[in-house]
Design a protein around this motif. Structure first.
Motif, PDB file in Angstrom:
ATOM      1  N   VAL A 136      35.513  40.095  48.753  1.00  0.00           N
ATOM      2  CA  VAL A 136      36.314  41.117  48.067  1.00  0.00           C
ATOM      3  C   VAL A 136      36.455  40.754  46.586  1.00  0.00           C
ATOM      4  CG1 VAL A 136      38.496  42.359  48.091  1.00  0.00           C
ATOM      5  CG2 VAL A 136      37.557  41.500  50.222  1.00  0.00           C
ATOM      6  N   ALA A 151      34.371  38.991  44.811  1.00  0.00           N
ATOM      7  CA  ALA A 151      33.081  39.229  44.153  1.00  0.00           C
ATOM      8  C   ALA A 151      32.884  40.716  43.868  1.00  0.00           C
ATOM      9  CB  ALA A 151      31.946  38.696  45.029  1.00  0.00           C
ATOM     10  N   VAL A 152      33.291  41.568  44.812  1.00  0.00           N
ATOM     11  CA  VAL A 152      33.135  43.014  44.624  1.00  0.00           C
ATOM     12  C   VAL A 152      33.980  43.489  43.446  1.00  0.00           C
ATOM     13  CG1 VAL A 152      33.807  45.228  45.652  1.00  0.00           C
ATOM     14  CG2 VAL A 152      32.398  43.643  46.939  1.00  0.00           C
ATOM     15  N   ILE A 153      35.227  43.001  43.367  1.00  0.00           N
ATOM     16  CA  ILE A 153      36.090  43.417  42.259  1.00  0.00           C
ATOM     17  C   ILE A 153      35.537  42.884  40.935  1.00  0.00           C
ATOM     18  CG2 ILE A 153      38.392  43.126  41.281  1.00  0.00           C
ATOM     19  CD1 ILE A 153      39.452  43.261  44.148  1.00  0.00           C
ATOM     20  N   ALA A 167      32.424  42.425  40.268  1.00  0.00           N
ATOM     21  CA  ALA A 167      31.263  43.266  39.934  1.00  0.00           C
ATOM     22  C   ALA A 167      31.715  44.555  39.270  1.00  0.00           C
ATOM     23  CB  ALA A 167      30.458  43.566  41.198  1.00  0.00           C
ATOM     24  N   ILE A 168      32.792  45.162  39.802  1.00  0.00           N
ATOM     25  CA  ILE A 168      33.298  46.405  39.199  1.00  0.00           C
ATOM     26  C   ILE A 168      33.787  46.125  37.780  1.00  0.00           C
ATOM     27  CG2 ILE A 168      35.063  48.193  39.375  1.00  0.00           C
ATOM     28  CD1 ILE A 168      34.942  47.841  42.397  1.00  0.00           C
ATOM     29  N   GLY A 186      30.989  45.870  35.486  1.00  0.00           N
ATOM     30  CA  GLY A 186      30.487  47.214  35.229  1.00  0.00           C
ATOM     31  C   GLY A 186      31.275  47.905  34.135  1.00  0.00           C
ATOM     32  N   LEU A 187      32.603  47.770  34.179  1.00  0.00           N
ATOM     33  CA  LEU A 187      33.428  48.388  33.141  1.00  0.00           C
ATOM     34  C   LEU A 187      33.158  47.739  31.784  1.00  0.00           C
ATOM     35  CD1 LEU A 187      36.821  48.887  35.020  1.00  0.00           C
ATOM     36  CD2 LEU A 187      35.011  50.533  34.607  1.00  0.00           C
TER      37      LEU A 187
END
Lengths: 73, 350
Positions: free
Chosen positions: A40, A42-44, A46-47, A50-51
């Protein structure tokens, strides 16, 4: 300004490179600890990256526009 | 500030989804039962590892069953709590199984007044040497699984493969929903442009589409990270992954197309038409083809998403707002691109 952005980008990728390398190595144990909570994280992350990429993109376009205005005047 | 309330709202909602999504604990679950495979006609002791469990708080009131179907369940003879995360169950397995198979899987159910009921689907496999279903029918009891407890707390469901990654439902999935809303709005603007050839509508469409693509790429990346730890690989060439990549490439060509025109009117008109085409291909790629074949992804073939299995009411409280929040953030980002492009045009026109 563009140079600064490029510099920031290189620094960012240089900073991220060993991090991803490390992650790949200890992957199985670390990512699976605490009920796979770090997936979780790592996913956050990544987002968030992205921003940041969006901000860099916008920054570069604005710089180009500013340069155009300077040439225009 | 009056004009900007929706931006603040988007930020607040996304922040809420981060806090609620990360701080709410998971329900008590069962990680594994050891040994996972036993034989008939024996007294077996299962070591059961719990997750988020507080077994010591319910010392003598713990109950456990091995359940085959709605008519056959075997209650544990003895329940011995070792610590909060470990309990030892003793079962007397009858000599024959009530089925015509050599191996049968059983669901392990554990009920505690402190944690509520937890389930390990296909947790224990029972093997028999000789098959005698009739004897098995008489030997297998139908223990009453009644009065299961439910923990009175705000929690997310525990799923065995997912574990804590069930929280990714609030970070990976809303990106796709928001992407879709952005793409639909872009199509609306493209149609508007084709009705009266106003340049601004086409620029709105382009700005919304670019943020949509950013969300799509982020969705693919977050999905790949999630897949690595649940499906086993970043990219399994699953039909859903492949078709999404194709869809995003088609959308990527939209910007290649835009860059290849000198004449702004021609550029706007043709890219508006292409945008409608791209959206029309995206729907079958994302939502039809994956449903026609087998896929690992929920919502695809033989794997239904948004049942109570994937999303309970507590999750909905975070999931749906997250979609709204990310959409608002996306519109904000698109507006920044749009306003900047407007400035550029005004500059060039002068």
């Amino acid at each position: 300004m563009l140079k600064a952005v490029r510099k920031a980008f290189t620094t960012l990728s240089l900073f991220l490179f060993p991090f991803t390398f490390l992650m790949a190595q200890e992957d199985a144990d670390f990512m699976r600890s605490m009920g796979k909570m770090y997936v979780v994280v790592a996913v956050i992350a990544a987002i968030f990256i992205g921003l940041v990429i969006f901000l860099v993109y916008l920054d570069r376009k604005l710089t180009r526009l500013e340069n155009q205005i300077i040439h225009h005047e | 500030m009056k004009k900007h309330w929706w931006k603040a709202l988007g930020v607040v909602i996304v922040l809420y989804s981060f806090f609620m999504g990360l701080l709410t604990p998971l329900k008590t679950g069962i990680l594994e039962a050891n040994p996972a495979s036993v034989r008939t006609g024996q007294e077996v002791m299962l070591e059961v590892k719990g997750y988020n469990s507080f077994y010591t708080q319910a010392q003598n009131e713990l109950r456990a069953w091995l359940k085959m179907d709605s008519e056959r369940a075997l209650a544990a003879r003895r329940v011995e709590v070792v610590d909060d995360r470990l309990v030892k169950l003793t079962f007397d397995i009858p000599a024959f199984l009530p089925v015509d198979k050599k191996v049968q899987d059983f669901t392990l159910i554990l009920d505690s007044p402190a944690d509520g009921a937890s389930v390990l689907p296909s947790g224990v496999f029972v093997t028999q040497d000789s098959i005698n279903a009739a004897l098995g029918e008489t030997a297998w009891p139908n223990a009453d699984i009644a009065n299961l407890h439910e923990k009175a707390a705000i929690t997310f469901p525990f799923r065995n493969i997912l574990g804590e990654t069930i929280r990714n439902t609030y970070y990976h999935v809303p990106l796709w929903f928001a992407m879709f809303i952005l793409f639909i709005s872009a199509v609306v603007y493209s149609v508007k442009h084709l009705r009266n050839f106003d340049q601004r509508y086409d620029e709105q469409a382009a700005a919304l589409t670019s943020v949509g693509i950013l969300y799509g790429i982020l969705g693919l990346v977050t999905g790949a990270i999630w897949a690595k730890h649940t499906w086993g690989a970043y990219w399994s060439f699953d039909v859903k992954q492949n078709m999404t990549a194709v869809g995003l490439l088609i959308y990527g060509a939209y910007f290649v197309l835009r860059a290849s025109f000198e004449d702004p009117e021609k550029k706007a008109r043709i890219s508006a038409v292409y945008n409608i085409f791209a959206f029309a291909t995206l729907i079958p790629l994302l939502y039809v083809i994956p449903k026609l074949t087998d896929s690992l992804h929920p919502g695809a073939g033989g794997n239904i998403a948004f049942g109570s299995q994937d999303l309970d009411n507590t999750m909905r409280m975070v999931f749906y707002p997250a979609i709204i929040g990310w959409t608002l953030m996306g519109v904000w980002m698109a507006q920044l691109i749009f306003r900047m492009n407007r400035l550029k045009h005004r500059l060039l026109e002068e």
